[in-house]
Structures are given as structure tokens and as C-alpha cells.
Design a protein around this motif. Structure first.
Motif, mmCIF file in Angstrom:
data_model
loop_
_atom_site.group_PDB
_atom_site.id
_atom_site.type_symbol
_atom_site.label_atom_id
_atom_site.label_comp_id
_atom_site.label_asym_id
_atom_site.label_seq_id
_atom_site.Cartn_x
_atom_site.Cartn_y
_atom_site.Cartn_z
ATOM 1 N N ARG A 1 0.831 -1.188 -0.292
ATOM 2 C CA ARG A 1 -0.226 -0.030 0.091
ATOM 3 C C ARG A 1 0.983 1.154 -0.105
ATOM 4 N NH1 ARG A 1 -3.089 -2.935 3.778
ATOM 5 N NH2 ARG A 1 -2.000 -1.793 5.663
ATOM 6 N N MET A 2 1.951 1.271 0.645
ATOM 7 C CA MET A 2 2.845 2.389 0.554
ATOM 8 C C MET A 2 3.630 2.618 -0.786
ATOM 9 S SD MET A 2 4.959 2.106 4.248
ATOM 10 C CE MET A 2 5.653 3.497 4.175
ATOM 11 N N ALA A 3 3.759 1.597 -1.454
ATOM 12 C CA ALA A 3 4.512 1.590 -2.638
ATOM 13 C C ALA A 3 3.507 2.169 -3.617
ATOM 14 C CB ALA A 3 5.037 0.224 -3.127
ATOM 15 N N ARG A 4 2.309 1.787 -3.561
ATOM 16 C CA ARG A 4 1.312 2.331 -4.350
ATOM 17 C C ARG A 4 0.695 3.909 -4.038
ATOM 18 N NH1 ARG A 4 -2.956 -2.950 -3.957
ATOM 19 N NH2 ARG A 4 -1.670 -4.207 -5.589
ATOM 20 N N ALA A 5 0.944 4.162 -2.871
ATOM 21 C CA ALA A 5 0.641 5.602 -2.653
ATOM 22 C C ALA A 5 2.139 6.412 -2.734
ATOM 23 C CB ALA A 5 0.806 5.590 -0.914
ATOM 24 N N ALA A 6 3.358 5.882 -2.656
ATOM 25 C CA ALA A 6 4.430 6.449 -3.236
ATOM 26 C C ALA A 6 4.243 6.870 -4.618
ATOM 27 C CB ALA A 6 5.679 5.762 -2.875
ATOM 28 N N LEU A 7 3.737 5.850 -5.421
ATOM 29 C CA LEU A 7 3.663 6.086 -6.837
ATOM 30 C C LEU A 7 2.820 7.096 -7.365
ATOM 31 C CD1 LEU A 7 3.959 5.114 -9.786
ATOM 32 C CD2 LEU A 7 1.992 3.475 -9.656
ATOM 33 N N ASP A 8 1.704 7.401 -6.466
ATOM 34 C CA ASP A 8 0.804 8.449 -6.531
ATOM 35 C C ASP A 8 1.437 9.922 -6.179
ATOM 36 O OD1 ASP A 8 -1.237 6.764 -7.474
ATOM 37 O OD2 ASP A 8 -2.223 6.568 -5.849
ATOM 38 N N ALA A 9 2.381 9.853 -4.950
ATOM 39 C CA ALA A 9 2.876 10.859 -4.625
ATOM 40 C C ALA A 9 3.996 11.388 -5.761
ATOM 41 C CB ALA A 9 3.386 10.653 -3.051
ATOM 42 N N GLY A 10 4.461 10.725 -6.309
ATOM 43 C CA GLY A 10 5.694 10.673 -7.169
ATOM 44 C C GLY A 10 4.884 11.428 -8.329
ATOM 45 N N ARG A 11 3.954 11.119 -8.820
ATOM 46 C CA ARG A 11 3.141 11.679 -10.118
ATOM 47 C C ARG A 11 2.512 13.053 -9.662
ATOM 48 N NH1 ARG A 11 -0.375 6.481 -11.504
ATOM 49 N NH2 ARG A 11 1.134 5.225 -12.819
ATOM 50 N N ARG A 12 2.223 13.383 -8.373
ATOM 51 C CA ARG A 12 1.916 14.650 -8.109
ATOM 52 C C ARG A 12 3.118 15.557 -8.046
ATOM 53 N NH1 ARG A 12 -1.506 11.744 -4.558
ATOM 54 N NH2 ARG A 12 -0.069 11.843 -2.769
ATOM 55 N N LEU A 13 4.340 15.073 -7.617
ATOM 56 C CA LEU A 13 5.607 15.756 -7.277
ATOM 57 C C LEU A 13 5.970 16.242 -8.800
ATOM 58 C CD1 LEU A 13 7.519 14.092 -4.450
ATOM 59 C CD2 LEU A 13 6.676 16.307 -4.430
ATOM 60 N N LYS A 14 5.956 15.538 -9.932
ATOM 61 C CA LYS A 14 6.200 15.723 -11.266
ATOM 62 C C LYS A 14 5.451 16.706 -11.676
ATOM 63 C CE LYS A 14 6.371 11.342 -12.360
ATOM 64 N NZ LYS A 14 6.662 10.152 -13.242
ATOM 65 N N ARG A 15 3.902 16.576 -11.481
ATOM 66 C CA ARG A 15 3.378 17.595 -12.051
ATOM 67 C C ARG A 15 3.496 19.086 -11.393
ATOM 68 N NH1 ARG A 15 -0.577 13.411 -11.769
ATOM 69 N NH2 ARG A 15 -1.478 14.234 -9.601
ATOM 70 N N ALA A 16 3.708 19.039 -10.171
ATOM 71 C CA ALA A 16 3.905 20.389 -9.322
ATOM 72 C C ALA A 16 5.257 21.044 -9.586
ATOM 73 C CB ALA A 16 3.992 20.090 -7.693
ATOM 74 N N ALA A 17 6.192 20.189 -9.958
ATOM 75 C CA ALA A 17 7.681 20.276 -10.255
ATOM 76 C C ALA A 17 7.398 21.112 -11.747
ATOM 77 C CB ALA A 17 8.622 19.447 -10.231
ATOM 78 N N ARG A 18 6.646 20.509 -12.690
ATOM 79 C CA ARG A 18 6.347 21.303 -14.047
ATOM 80 C C ARG A 18 5.688 22.637 -13.920
ATOM 81 N NH1 ARG A 18 5.506 15.944 -15.525
ATOM 82 N NH2 ARG A 18 3.199 16.359 -15.339
ATOM 83 N N VAL A 19 4.683 22.700 -13.192
ATOM 84 C CA VAL A 19 3.988 23.739 -12.956
ATOM 85 C C VAL A 19 4.955 25.232 -12.198
ATOM 86 C CG1 VAL A 19 1.849 24.972 -11.580
ATOM 87 C CG2 VAL A 19 1.782 22.738 -13.061
ATOM 88 N N GLU A 20 5.291 24.577 -11.283
ATOM 89 C CA GLU A 20 6.241 25.887 -10.439
ATOM 90 C C GLU A 20 7.757 25.946 -10.998
ATOM 91 O OE1 GLU A 20 6.157 24.268 -6.466
ATOM 92 O OE2 GLU A 20 4.089 24.153 -6.380
ATOM 93 N N ALA A 21 7.911 24.984 -11.734
ATOM 94 C CA ALA A 21 9.181 25.289 -12.487
ATOM 95 C C ALA A 21 10.362 25.345 -11.643
ATOM 96 C CB ALA A 21 9.362 26.540 -13.174
ATOM 97 N N ARG A 22 10.412 24.266 -10.652
ATOM 98 C CA ARG A 22 11.553 23.934 -9.557
ATOM 99 C C ARG A 22 11.918 22.571 -9.802
ATOM 100 N NH1 ARG A 22 10.127 20.846 -5.299
ATOM 101 N NH2 ARG A 22 8.016 20.308 -5.166
ATOM 102 N N ASP A 23 13.243 22.591 -9.203
ATOM 103 C CA ASP A 23 13.927 21.288 -9.093
ATOM 104 C C ASP A 23 13.439 20.452 -8.048
ATOM 105 O OD1 ASP A 23 15.240 21.994 -11.491
ATOM 106 O OD2 ASP A 23 17.117 22.885 -10.401
ATOM 107 N N LEU A 24 13.378 18.993 -7.990
ATOM 108 C CA LEU A 24 13.136 18.326 -7.126
ATOM 109 C C LEU A 24 14.395 17.979 -6.373
ATOM 110 C CD1 LEU A 24 10.961 15.828 -9.033
ATOM 111 C CD2 LEU A 24 10.147 17.603 -7.769
ATOM 112 N N SER A 25 14.123 17.612 -5.142
ATOM 113 C CA SER A 25 15.105 17.259 -4.285
ATOM 114 C C SER A 25 15.493 15.818 -4.587
ATOM 115 C CB SER A 25 14.930 17.089 -2.601
ATOM 116 O OG SER A 25 13.728 16.409 -2.387
ATOM 117 N N ALA A 26 16.575 15.240 -3.902
ATOM 118 C CA ALA A 26 16.968 13.712 -3.998
ATOM 119 C C ALA A 26 16.062 12.766 -3.628
ATOM 120 C CB ALA A 26 18.461 13.500 -3.191
ATOM 121 N N THR A 27 15.404 13.144 -2.546
ATOM 122 C CA THR A 27 14.341 12.167 -2.122
ATOM 123 C C THR A 27 13.117 12.217 -2.890
ATOM 124 O OG1 THR A 27 15.039 12.460 0.240
ATOM 125 C CG2 THR A 27 12.867 11.413 -0.067
#
Length: 290
Positions: free
Chosen positions: A68-94
Motif C-alpha cells: 500500500r505504501m508503494a502504491r501511495a508513493a507512486l501517486d505521490a511521485g506523480r503529483r510531485l512531477k506535476r507540481a515541479a512542472r507547474v512551479e518550474a522548480r527542481d526536485l530534491s534527491a528524495t
């Protein structure tokens, strides 16, 4: 004798071409060759020497929670990628490790968790087995394992095994009876990724430790530190370190204890009362015989 032109001789000297009729030497492999000639990957450990310490029997429901944590992490990663594209920022290592997870990686993780539950934590499937079980390609499985390991969901260890060389092709002073080594399947252990817990939904995070439990743990650490302060060097080494290293440190500690004891064997000043008693003078300053 073969004659060469000036250009051919220069090219031969530089090693760029070979004379006609000679056998071309195959290019050398990068890196130093393995001493046994077997293609053993770097970081591999011999199979059968560490598995009992590596594997762990999962608790009841632990593999389901990890999935369940892996599936939630997959969704969280997709949200992070969308937010990074919208905000034009770089993601941290984590965040990059979390965003690298794919649906294929979660599918591979599901198979590993299933094997851990069915085999009491002993997970060592081959790439072919994972590819067949998940209907993914070997390259996709390899990328999925790397992504899971980078995110902290998986611990992976390479292994090699001994192979007895027998047959006509074997050469050497032992006539093919010497053991050789070959790569075998890796071992895997699903883990709880502590580095990305803050990025997951709150209901997936572990409950905080009660304050009284923290206080009891701190008090216990202080008691243990006070007890260690009263021990000699030899006793401290025997208490805190085990195995061969503990015995060596205990031997060194015993020598330090003897040196410390010898340094204290010097004349001590006598007490004033003892001096006065031997000289016949009382505590009030009068002689006892008077």
C-alpha cells in the motif's frame, strides 16, 4: 621480409592497423580480469554465507502494508512531477527517487512482497522469473529494481556460487577440477522507506512513540552509561563488543588496567593523626606520656 611504406609503418607503430595475414587480437575487457576468469559482478557475496542474517520473516500484514505504501508513493511521485512542472522548480534527491517509481516498479514490488509472505522472507527470484510473473521485459524489471532500491523500498544483494569445472574445455594445472565462480540470482528484502515517509499520506506513517516511552528509553540509556563508567577497560570491552574483536579489545583493556594499577603503587602520604600517634603527640597538641 615484408616491406612497408612510411605511412603503414607509422600506423603500425601507433597500433591502429595490423599487417595483412596476422591474427587480430580481441580488444581487452575494461577493468582487471577476475582471478578465476569468471564474470562475477562487483559487490557480490558467496551464496550460502550470509542469507540467514539478510532475510527476515515479515510480520503479519507487513507485506500488505508495504505494498500500500508503494502504491501511495507512486501517486505521490506523480503529483510531485506535476507540481515541479507547474512551479518550474527542481526536485530534491528524495523527491526524485519517489518520482522515478513507475507502475511496473510497483508490480515488481508486489511480486517480491508476495514471495516474502509465502516463503517466510526468503526472496531470491531470477530476472526471468520476475519478468514472467509480471509480464514485463527483463530491462523493465532491472529498471524497476533499481528504482525501488533508490527509493528505499528494497534491499538487494548480489551473489555468486561455486561451480565445479569439468569437461574437455577446462585447462589448468588441476585439469578442470578446481572450483570456479558464477553469478547467481540476487536476494531481496522489502523494507520500510523511512526517507520518504514525510511525503506519503499521514495515515500511512507509523504512529508516534509515546512521551513516557521516550522518557523510559532515555532513563535507561543514562543508567547504562553510568554503569559503563564504573567498569574497567577489560570489562567494558567484554560488555559492549563481542566476538573476536571483543576478545582482542578485552586483552588490550586488561593491559591498560594493569598499567593503571601499577601507576598507583607509589608511597601515599600518611594521615596527620597517624603521624601524631607515632610521635606520641595527641590531637590537642600535648604529649601522651606527660
Amino acid at each position: 621480409m615484408t616491406a612497408f611504406t612510411l605511412g603503414e609503418a607509422t600506423a603500425l607503430a601507433l597500433g591502429r592497423v595490423r599487417p595483412t595475414g596476422t591474427t587480430a587480437k580481441p580488444p581487452a575487457r575494461s577493468g582487471a580480469p577476475h582471478r578465476t576468469g569468471a564474470p562475477v559482478l562487483r559487490g557480490s557475496i558467496e551464496a550460502g554465507t550470509f542469507e540467514d542474517l539478510f532475510f527476515a520473516v515479515p510480520a503479519r500484514g507487513e507485506t500488505d502494508r508495504l505494498l500500500r505504501m508503494a502504491r501511495a508513493a507512486l501517486d505521490a511521485g506523480r503529483r510531485l512531477k506535476r507540481a515541479a512542472r507547474v512551479e518550474a522548480r527542481d526536485l530534491s534527491a528524495t523527491e526524485r527517487a519517489l518520482a522515478a517509481l513507475t507502475a511496473g516498479a510497483v508490480r515488481v514490488y508486489e511480486e517480491i512482497c508476495t514471495l516474502a509472505r509465502l516463503n517466510a522472507g526468503r526472496v531470491f527470484p531470477s530476472y526471468d522469473h520476475l519478468a514472467q510473473a509480471t509480464a514485463l521485459g527483463r530491462a523493465t524489471v532491472a529498471r524497476a529494481l533499481s528504482a525501488l532500491e533508490a527509493a528505499g523500498f528494497l534491499a538487494r544483494q548480489r551473489r555468486f556460487k561455486r561451480v565445479e569445472c569439468v569437461g574437455e574445455g577446462a585447462v589448468g594445472p588441476t585439469e578442470g577440477r578446481a572450483p570456479r565462480y558464477a553469478q547467481t540470482s540476487n536476494v531481496y528484502r522489502p523494507l520500510l522507506p523511512g526517507r520518504i515517509l514525510g511525503l506519503l499520506p499521514r495515515w500511512l506513517r507509523p504512529a508516534p512513540i509515546p512521551v513516557d516511552a521516550l522518557q523510559h528509553a532515555q532513563a535507561r540509556e543514562e543508567d547504562v552509561a553510568a554503569m559503563h563508567a564504573t567498569l574497567s577497560c577489560r570489562e567494558l570491552a567484554q560488555t559492549t563488543v563481542g566476538g573476536v574483536l571483543g576478545r582482542v579489545l578485552a586483552s588490550l583493556g586488561a593491559k591498560l588496567d594493569r598499567i593503571a594499577c601499577e601507576s598507583q603503587n607509589h608511597p601515599q602520604p600518611l594521615m596527620d593523626s597517624l603521624v601524631l600517634k607515632k610521635s606520641g603527640v595527641g590531637l590537642n597538641g600535648q604529649r601522651r606520656d606527660s
